[in-house]
Design an enzyme around this catalytic site. Structure first.
Site, PDB file in Angstrom:
ATOM      1  N   SER A 153       0.830  -1.215   0.000  1.00 44.41           N
ATOM      2  CA  SER A 153       0.000   0.000   0.000  1.00 44.41           C
ATOM      3  C   SER A 153       0.863   1.262   0.000  1.00 44.41           C
ATOM      4  O   SER A 153       2.000   1.272   0.484  1.00 44.41           O
ATOM      5  CB  SER A 153      -0.945   0.024   1.208  1.00 44.41           C
ATOM      6  OG  SER A 153      -1.492   1.304   1.420  1.00 44.41           O
ATOM      7  N   TYR A 166      -2.765   0.178  10.533  1.00 41.89           N
ATOM      8  CA  TYR A 166      -2.538  -0.149   9.126  1.00 41.89           C
ATOM      9  C   TYR A 166      -1.214   0.435   8.638  1.00 41.89           C
ATOM     10  O   TYR A 166      -0.409  -0.258   8.000  1.00 41.89           O
ATOM     11  CB  TYR A 166      -3.700   0.387   8.296  1.00 41.89           C
ATOM     12  CG  TYR A 166      -3.710  -0.047   6.853  1.00 41.89           C
ATOM     13  CD1 TYR A 166      -4.234  -1.284   6.488  1.00 41.89           C
ATOM     14  CD2 TYR A 166      -3.232   0.788   5.842  1.00 41.89           C
ATOM     15  CE1 TYR A 166      -4.267  -1.683   5.161  1.00 41.89           C
ATOM     16  CE2 TYR A 166      -3.256   0.399   4.517  1.00 41.89           C
ATOM     17  CZ  TYR A 166      -3.782  -0.836   4.178  1.00 41.89           C
ATOM     18  OH  TYR A 166      -3.815  -1.226   2.866  1.00 41.89           O
TER      19      TYR A 166
END
Length: 271
Positions: A153, A166
């Protein structure tokens, strides 16, 4: 008379076996389809309705003319994550390609962030990649060839508010990627991280109307001014693009590319 050149194979990954975690839908399924189209046999893994998963497995096997298996390992459990790899090796005789894609997300201010959510995000988004890589690495070394791709990501490179777990996990994935790349460099093993921005998936599509309703704005405003606010192209990354990147990283042309964090983010991290 000059002999004709040997024709180029249309299946550059023929004979390879690829494990793709979180591949029953979305990004993982897109990558699995691309690898299968390039000739690799596939082991799917992820959640979903058993009938839908079997339909996906069967359709992929028939369309790409490769072997496709499904393994229901719960990657929140390190033992099951490792068993996903060892059972693949037992079934197929090897595991050439490992794509660590499975992940979850939770958004909350740090002072209110649920501890159980933090632990689950670290377990799935970071620790599962360690357990699968650990289980696959010895066989890859013995074979003298391996490709490990971690879906990290854009949040492996930058941070956003309210995503502490995250962002921490994805930054950790980049550290794991670099370390594994160094350990595999002399054994024909590459390890790279792909860092997508916002990707068009059924999950994202479902969020658009919900967000528009919650904020009282149009669907177009959600897309351009909320989801793609930081993505200069104002276009979603597609799963097909990510699949093509994965196929490239598994190919001979990428044999010297290792330890890299590759943004596929429409210019997000270029600002």
């Amino acid at each position: 008379m000059q002999a004709s050149a040997t024709p180029q194979t249309t299946a550059p990954l023929h004979g390879r076996v690829a494990i793709v975690t979180g591949s029953t839908s979305g990004i993982g399924l897109g990558i699995a389809r691309a690898l299968a189209s390039a000739g690799a046999d596939i082991v799917l893994n992820g959640l979903g309705n058993p009938e839908d998963i079997e339909r996906t497995r069967s359709e992929l096997a028939q369309s790409a003319n490769v072997q496709v298996a499904y393994n229901a390992a719960n990657l929140l459990d390190g033992g099951e994550a490792a068993h996903l790899v060892t059972s693949t090796i037992a079934q197929f005789g090897k595991a050439d390609i490992l794509v660590n894609n499975a992940g979850i997300q939770h958004v909350s201010p740090i002072e209110d962030f649920p501890v159980d959510k933090w632990n689950a995000i670290q377990a799935l988004n970071l620790s599962a990649s360690f357990h699968t890589t650990r289980a696959a690495f010895g066989a890859m070394k013995a074979a003298g060839w391996g490709r490990i791709i971690n879906l990290a990501s854009v949040h492996g490179l930058i941070a956003s508010p309210y995503k502490s777990a995250y962002v921490a996990a994805k930054h950790g994935v980049l550290g794991l990627t670099k370390t594994v790349a160094l350990e595999g460099a002399q054994f024909g093993i590459t390890c790279n991280a792909v860092c997508p921005g916002y990707v068009w998936t059924p999950l994202v599509e479902a969020q658009i109307d919900d967000t528009a309703k919650a904020r009282g704005i149009s669907r177009e405003d959600v897309i351009n001014n909320v989801l793609l606010a930081a993505q200069p192209t104002k276009q979603f990354v597609t799963v097909e693009e990510l699949g093509a990147v994965a196929v490239f990283l598994c190919g001979d042309a990428a044999r010297s590319i290792t330890g890299v964090a590759l943004p596929v983010d429409g210019g997000w991290t270029g600002q």
